[in-house]
Design a protein around this motif. Structure first.
Motif, short mmCIF file in Angstrom:
data_model
loop_
_atom_site.label_atom_id
_atom_site.label_comp_id
_atom_site.label_asym_id
_atom_site.label_seq_id
_atom_site.Cartn_x
_atom_site.Cartn_y
_atom_site.Cartn_z
N GLN A 84 0.82 -1.20 0.00
CA GLN A 84 0.00 0.00 0.00
C GLN A 84 0.87 1.26 0.00
O GLN A 84 0.56 2.23 -0.70
CB GLN A 84 -0.94 0.02 1.20
CG GLN A 84 -2.13 -0.91 1.05
CD GLN A 84 -3.14 -0.69 2.16
OE1 GLN A 84 -2.78 -0.55 3.33
NE2 GLN A 84 -4.40 -0.65 1.81
N SER A 164 -7.50 5.28 0.79
CA SER A 164 -7.73 4.43 1.95
C SER A 164 -8.92 3.52 1.70
O SER A 164 -9.84 3.88 0.97
CB SER A 164 -8.00 5.28 3.20
OG SER A 164 -8.24 4.46 4.32
N ASN A 165 -8.89 2.36 2.35
CA ASN A 165 -10.04 1.46 2.36
C ASN A 165 -10.75 1.49 3.71
O ASN A 165 -11.71 0.76 3.92
CB ASN A 165 -9.58 0.02 2.07
CG ASN A 165 -8.71 -0.07 0.85
OD1 ASN A 165 -8.99 0.55 -0.17
ND2 ASN A 165 -7.61 -0.82 0.94
N ASN A 166 -10.25 2.33 4.61
CA ASN A 166 -10.71 2.36 5.99
C ASN A 166 -11.59 3.59 6.21
O ASN A 166 -11.08 4.71 6.27
CB ASN A 166 -9.50 2.39 6.93
CG ASN A 166 -9.88 2.38 8.39
OD1 ASN A 166 -11.06 2.38 8.75
ND2 ASN A 166 -8.88 2.38 9.26
N PRO A 185 -9.93 4.05 -3.48
CA PRO A 185 -9.53 2.72 -3.00
C PRO A 185 -8.05 2.46 -3.23
O PRO A 185 -7.46 2.93 -4.21
CB PRO A 185 -10.40 1.78 -3.86
CG PRO A 185 -11.53 2.62 -4.33
CD PRO A 185 -10.97 4.01 -4.50
N LEU A 187 -6.42 -0.90 -3.26
CA LEU A 187 -6.62 -2.34 -3.17
C LEU A 187 -5.39 -3.08 -3.67
O LEU A 187 -4.91 -2.84 -4.77
CB LEU A 187 -7.85 -2.76 -4.00
CG LEU A 187 -9.15 -2.05 -3.63
CD1 LEU A 187 -10.28 -2.48 -4.58
CD2 LEU A 187 -9.53 -2.31 -2.18
N ARG A 202 -12.19 -6.65 6.72
CA ARG A 202 -13.43 -6.30 6.04
C ARG A 202 -14.65 -6.60 6.92
O ARG A 202 -15.56 -5.77 7.03
CB ARG A 202 -13.55 -7.08 4.72
CG ARG A 202 -14.82 -6.73 3.94
CD ARG A 202 -14.86 -7.34 2.57
NE ARG A 202 -15.04 -8.78 2.60
CZ ARG A 202 -15.29 -9.52 1.51
NH1 ARG A 202 -15.37 -8.94 0.33
NH2 ARG A 202 -15.44 -10.82 1.61
N HIS A 207 -13.45 -2.38 6.74
CA HIS A 207 -12.65 -1.93 5.61
C HIS A 207 -13.33 -2.32 4.30
O HIS A 207 -13.93 -3.40 4.21
CB HIS A 207 -11.25 -2.55 5.66
CG HIS A 207 -10.38 -1.96 6.72
ND1 HIS A 207 -9.04 -1.68 6.52
CD2 HIS A 207 -10.64 -1.59 8.00
CE1 HIS A 207 -8.52 -1.17 7.62
NE2 HIS A 207 -9.47 -1.10 8.54
N ARG A 208 -13.24 -1.45 3.31
CA ARG A 208 -13.88 -1.70 2.02
C ARG A 208 -12.91 -2.47 1.12
O ARG A 208 -12.01 -1.88 0.52
CB ARG A 208 -14.29 -0.38 1.38
CG ARG A 208 -15.28 0.41 2.25
CD ARG A 208 -15.79 1.64 1.52
NE ARG A 208 -16.72 2.39 2.36
CZ ARG A 208 -16.43 3.50 3.03
NH1 ARG A 208 -15.20 3.98 2.94
NH2 ARG A 208 -17.32 4.12 3.75
N LEU A 209 -13.11 -3.77 1.04
CA LEU A 209 -12.20 -4.65 0.30
C LEU A 209 -12.99 -5.58 -0.61
O LEU A 209 -12.96 -6.82 -0.47
CB LEU A 209 -11.35 -5.47 1.30
CG LEU A 209 -10.48 -4.65 2.27
CD1 LEU A 209 -9.91 -5.54 3.36
CD2 LEU A 209 -9.36 -3.95 1.50
#
Length: 219
Positions: A84, A164-166, A185, A187, A202, A207-209
């Motif tokens: 990341q 971020s995915n958070n 995202p 990812l 997730r 978290h958006r995964l």
């Protein structure tokens, strides 16, 4: 950022908040950044923002990256942190402007390096990342993003496109007065070593995964 700010302050136990102390050119394999160093008086750590280009004030592509020695330095596949960080640095270079705020004191979602290693040992025995922290009597996530918001304000940033995915990072920045124009995202393709960890992030940490659905066959 082209201004050479030099050393403009020294750490003082009496001071509070985040204080900019130095600006230095930092050529990297991704591109030439400015490393802007701060003393975080409240938390007792040094912080750094890697700034690329003339960032402006609005909709600045931004990553708030929590320190992760095992992932960032050692290439651990237990998490996706190192990948990341690299992806974020590449993204701001491709954008032509942006900021990566590297947040020290965030190791193991804020519990510290040794506690994180203890939690990893418990995960090897079958606990997930949330259960492991709780089994050690530690918070699931002890991170605070106040220093990040102060750093962004010091850099003149008013709104960000947040890599971020958070969703908690967005909520924290809004709470500290930094507008989030967009969530971008970040990812990273999972591996067999981190798929369980990522699924826990997730399912239990929101978290958006969505890309994890493509590897549903892994146990």
């Amino acid at each position: 950022m082209t201004e050479n700010l030099g050393i403009i302050g020294k750490k003082s136990a009496q001071r509070t908040g985040v204080e900019r102390v130095v600006n230095a050119p930092l050529p990297t394999v991704y591109g030439k950044f400015d490393a802007v160093g701060y003393v975080d008086h409240d938390r007792g750590v040094d912080q750094v923002a890697l700034v690329y280009g003339d960032i402006g004030t609005e909709q600045v592509l931004t990553r708030l990256h929590s320190e992760c020695l095992t992932g960032d330095a050692f290439g651990s596949q237990h998490c996706e942190c190192g990948d990341q960080l690299a992806s974020a640095l590449r993204a701001v270079v491709a954008e032509g402007r942006g900021v990566v705020v590297y947040l020290r004191g965030h190791e193991g979602r804020g519990i510290g390096l040794l506690a994180k290693l203890r939690a990893m040992a418990l995960q090897a025995e079958g606990l997930d990342t949330v259960e492991a922290n709780l089994a050690l009597g530690l918070p699931v996530d002890a991170r605070d993003y106040g220093a990040a918001a102060e750093i962004l304000r010091d850099l003149g940033v008013r709104s960000v496109r947040l890599m971020s995915n958070n969703p908690r990072k967005r909520e924290a920045l809004l709470r500290y007065g930094i507008q989030v124009a967009e969530e971008v995202p970040l990812l990273i393709a999972p591996s067999e070593n981190n798929i369980t960890y990522l699924r826990t992030k997730r399912e239990r940490l929101d978290h958006r995964l969505p890309h994890l659905d493509a590897v549903a066959h892994w146990s």
